[in-house]
Enzyme design. Structure first.
Site, mmCIF file in Angstrom:
data_model
loop_
_atom_site.group_PDB
_atom_site.id
_atom_site.type_symbol
_atom_site.label_atom_id
_atom_site.label_comp_id
_atom_site.label_asym_id
_atom_site.label_seq_id
_atom_site.Cartn_x
_atom_site.Cartn_y
_atom_site.Cartn_z
ATOM 1 N N TYR A 47 0.858 -1.188 0.000
ATOM 2 C CA TYR A 47 0.000 0.000 0.000
ATOM 3 C C TYR A 47 0.900 1.247 0.000
ATOM 4 O O TYR A 47 0.739 2.160 0.815
ATOM 5 C CB TYR A 47 -0.930 0.019 1.215
ATOM 6 C CG TYR A 47 -1.614 -1.294 1.517
ATOM 7 C CD1 TYR A 47 -2.791 -1.662 0.867
ATOM 8 C CD2 TYR A 47 -1.089 -2.176 2.465
ATOM 9 C CE1 TYR A 47 -3.414 -2.871 1.150
ATOM 10 C CE2 TYR A 47 -1.718 -3.381 2.759
ATOM 11 C CZ TYR A 47 -2.869 -3.717 2.098
ATOM 12 O OH TYR A 47 -3.494 -4.906 2.386
ATOM 13 N N CYS A 106 -4.016 4.254 10.051
ATOM 14 C CA CYS A 106 -4.809 5.429 10.432
ATOM 15 C C CYS A 106 -6.109 5.001 11.099
ATOM 16 O O CYS A 106 -6.928 5.838 11.465
ATOM 17 C CB CYS A 106 -5.099 6.299 9.209
ATOM 18 S SG CYS A 106 -6.029 5.434 7.924
#
Length: 406
Positions: free
Chosen positions: A267, A363
């Site tokens: 990612y 996150c």
């Protein structure tokens, strides 16, 4: 620390913790991380104190604002055409609202200031609103699918450069040259302006119907941890540059690179952390399913003279699965998935590849905890937890988990 007042706080809902002293915010987030990850901790797991900010205001270097009609003001005849809204003299004008959406709604809270948003970026948002009025550009009406300017997305580099993306409901942009000249005059930090076209009746901000650079090179160059990075309108990039340096330096410390390792940066976005890692690794392989981000990652590697990092546009789970089936060896896995976290295919393949160390940046610590539980049950030991306050005055927190193979 003095606590500034925001008149829109109750309406907006974005700064859920603004009324709580900053030290208390940090304490609360620290306790949340301990509660989340303590069930997977073993002997020797270290819960490090959360890394807060010295100045926790005006830190957002990406500012997105919709433009919507408010009350109608005096005007002349209705302009012709479905879009009929650009530069039409006598067009019926509306008060133009800009700012942010109220929590859980599409109702725009009209604001001229924000305690979280970069001040230059906010200035650009307001300047666009003023120029829309001057050039008779109607704001977008989502229900009717009319109006011209839908959103502005402002990206600010650590260098101070501004990238302005104007999202329009149509390809034609009359008076664009004058518009850009006036915008630059009002906001000298702007180095490039891009038009993104989105004619779909959707709440997705950026469209896929093409982009046109109206002024400048179409991207900005940012500096981070001693390297430079190219940022375009679609690039994923952390919104708080100060804390991003803390985040990445800590993650690379946990990676424990000695110059001999093969590293996968899953990612990877525009390749920031993978490029940092390449300075201390033998080889870095970055993967992300966003083609434009991979294009930027390749350019960033080239720009920084990095020759031992390769980037590929592919689903991270499929890519890891392919590596596992090909019998590839992997020393360190860096992963920074979206809020939904990883999927079981990715985690299963990661465990099959059996890297010595996994550094997981997230996150969304809730989905991170779910994935860490899987890794702990499949041969890994949670060694360190390091929260970073990337989003002061909000409920959000960025978190790093370091894991080692048993």
């Amino acid at each position: 620390m003095n606590m500034p007042h925001c008149s829109a706080q109750k309406q907006c809902g974005a700064c859920q913790l603004l009324s709580l002293p900053y030290e208390k915010q940090l304490e609360r987030k620290q306790n949340e991380m301990i509660e989340l990850f303590e069930p997977f901790a073993g002997e020797g797991t270290v819960f490090n104190p959360i890394a807060g900010m010295d100045e926790p205001y005006y830190y957002r270097n990406k500012v997105t604002s919709p433009y919507v009609p408010g009350r109608k003001t005096k005007g002349g005849k209705k302009p012709r055409g479905k879009k009929g809204n650009v530069g039409a003299k006598g067009a019926p004008q509306h008060e133009i609202l800009c700012g942010m959406y109220a929590a859980g709604t599409h109702r725009v809270i009209n604001t001229d200031s924000c305690l979280l948003e970069n001040k230059d970026a906010k200035q650009a948002v307001l300047a666009i609103r003023s120029l829309m009025q001057r050039y008779h550009m109607e704001p977008y009406n989502e229900d009717a699918n009319t109006g011209f300017i839908r959103h502005a997305v402002i990206r600010v580099g650590h260098t101070g450069e501004l990238l302005v993306t104007v999202v329009t409901n149509g390809k034609e942009f009359p008076a664009s040259r004058n518009f850009c000249r006036e915008l630059k005059k009002r906001c000298p930090a702007i180095t490039t302006v891009v038009q993104n076209v989105n004619t779909r009746q959707t709440n997705v901000i950026l469209g896929d119907e093409g982009e046109k650079t109206l002024y400048g090179p179409g991207f900005i160059i940012d500096e981070l941890c001693g390297l430079t990075f190219r940022i375009s309108s679609h690039s994923f990039y952390q919104v708080n540059a100060t804390q991003t340096e803390v985040l990445y330096r800590t993650a690379l410390e946990y990676a424990g690179l000695t110059g001999t390792e093969t590293v996968v940066d899953a990612y990877c976005g525009t390749g920031t952390i993978g490029i940092f890692a390449s300075r201390d690794a033998a080889r870095v392989i970055g993967v992300d399913n966003v083609t434009s981000a991979i294009k930027d990652a390749c350019e960033n590697a080239r720009h920084n003279g990095i020759e031992n990092a390769d980037f590929t546009a592919e689903d991270a789970g499929h890519f890891m699965d392919k590596l596992a089936k090909e019998g590839e060896s992997l020393d360190v896995l860096l992963m920074d998935p979206p809020r939904a976290g990883s999927n079981e295919q990715f985690l299963r393949s990661a465990c099959s590849l059996a890297p010595k160390r996994i550094v997981y940046i997230s996150c969304n610590p809730s989905t991170q905890a779910r994935d860490v539980e899987y890794l702990v049950k499949n041969g890994y030991r949670l060694t360190e937890v390091q929260p970073v306050d990337m989003f002061p005055h909000t409920n959000h927190v960025e978190n790093i988990c370091a894991l080692q193979l048993h």
